[in-house]
Write a protein that holds these residues in place. Sequence first.
Motif, PDB file in Angstrom:
ATOM      1  N   THR A  41       0.843  -1.199   0.000  1.00 52.91           N
ATOM      2  CA  THR A  41       0.000   0.000   0.000  1.00 52.91           C
ATOM      3  C   THR A  41       0.879   1.250   0.000  1.00 52.91           C
ATOM      4  N   ALA A  42       0.245   2.401  -0.150  1.00 52.46           N
ATOM      5  CA  ALA A  42       0.974   3.670  -0.097  1.00 52.46           C
ATOM      6  C   ALA A  42       1.654   3.833   1.260  1.00 52.46           C
ATOM      7  N   LEU A  43       0.965   3.481   2.322  1.00 53.66           N
ATOM      8  CA  LEU A  43       1.551   3.574   3.663  1.00 53.66           C
ATOM      9  C   LEU A  43       2.760   2.664   3.793  1.00 53.66           C
ATOM     10  N   PHE A  44       2.650   1.440   3.308  1.00 54.43           N
ATOM     11  CA  PHE A  44       3.767   0.498   3.370  1.00 54.43           C
ATOM     12  C   PHE A  44       4.971   1.029   2.603  1.00 54.43           C
ATOM     13  N   LEU A  45       4.739   1.516   1.391  1.00 58.01           N
ATOM     14  CA  LEU A  45       5.835   2.002   0.560  1.00 58.01           C
ATOM     15  C   LEU A  45       6.523   3.214   1.182  1.00 58.01           C
ATOM     16  N   ALA A  46       5.727   4.123   1.746  1.00 54.33           N
ATOM     17  CA  ALA A  46       6.313   5.294   2.413  1.00 54.33           C
ATOM     18  C   ALA A  46       7.131   4.878   3.628  1.00 54.33           C
ATOM     19  N   ALA A  47       6.576   4.002   4.430  1.00 49.26           N
ATOM     20  CA  ALA A  47       7.290   3.542   5.625  1.00 49.26           C
ATOM     21  C   ALA A  47       8.557   2.788   5.256  1.00 49.26           C
ATOM     22  N   GLN A  48       8.488   1.973   4.235  1.00 40.37           N
ATOM     23  CA  GLN A  48       9.646   1.206   3.784  1.00 40.37           C
ATOM     24  C   GLN A  48      10.790   2.138   3.373  1.00 40.37           C
ATOM     25  N   GLY A  49      10.447   3.279   2.809  1.00 40.57           N
ATOM     26  CA  GLY A  49      11.461   4.247   2.400  1.00 40.57           C
ATOM     27  C   GLY A  49      11.867   5.191   3.517  1.00 40.57           C
ATOM     28  N   GLY A  50      11.231   5.062   4.680  1.00 38.16           N
ATOM     29  CA  GLY A  50      11.559   5.927   5.801  1.00 38.16           C
ATOM     30  C   GLY A  50      10.895   7.300   5.748  1.00 38.16           C
ATOM     31  N   TYR A  51       9.807   7.415   5.003  1.00 37.12           N
ATOM     32  CA  TYR A  51       9.117   8.694   4.853  1.00 37.12           C
ATOM     33  C   TYR A  51       7.904   8.769   5.762  1.00 37.12           C
ATOM     34  N   LEU A  52       7.668   9.979   6.293  1.00 38.98           N
ATOM     35  CA  LEU A  52       6.497  10.198   7.133  1.00 38.98           C
ATOM     36  C   LEU A  52       5.246  10.264   6.298  1.00 38.98           C
TER      37      LEU A  52
END
Length: 88
Positions: free
Chosen positions: A77-88
């Motif tokens: 998901t968008a949340l997973f991808l952002a978290a995986q990249g270290g983004y808030l």
Amino acid sequence: MCKMSFKSGTTALFFAAQQGHNDVVRFLFGFGASTECRTKDGGTALLAASQYGHMQVVETLLKHGANIHDQLYDGATALFLAAQGGYL
């Protein structure tokens, strides 16, 4: 409608979102760009922007109807991808 997509399913909106070009994203919406277009792996402009931490682009896409529940075909998901990249 997904006009002018490449064989991979990518569009100008996808590439602009992926690169964080919020001004281009807004411009493309003026010409009928759709947040519903998907790449062959299920990617959307929202998922691409999230993966690279482009928060302004994410906000613009959501304001124009992007589905926060979009997922790649592997379930990311968008949340997973952002978290995986270290983004808030």
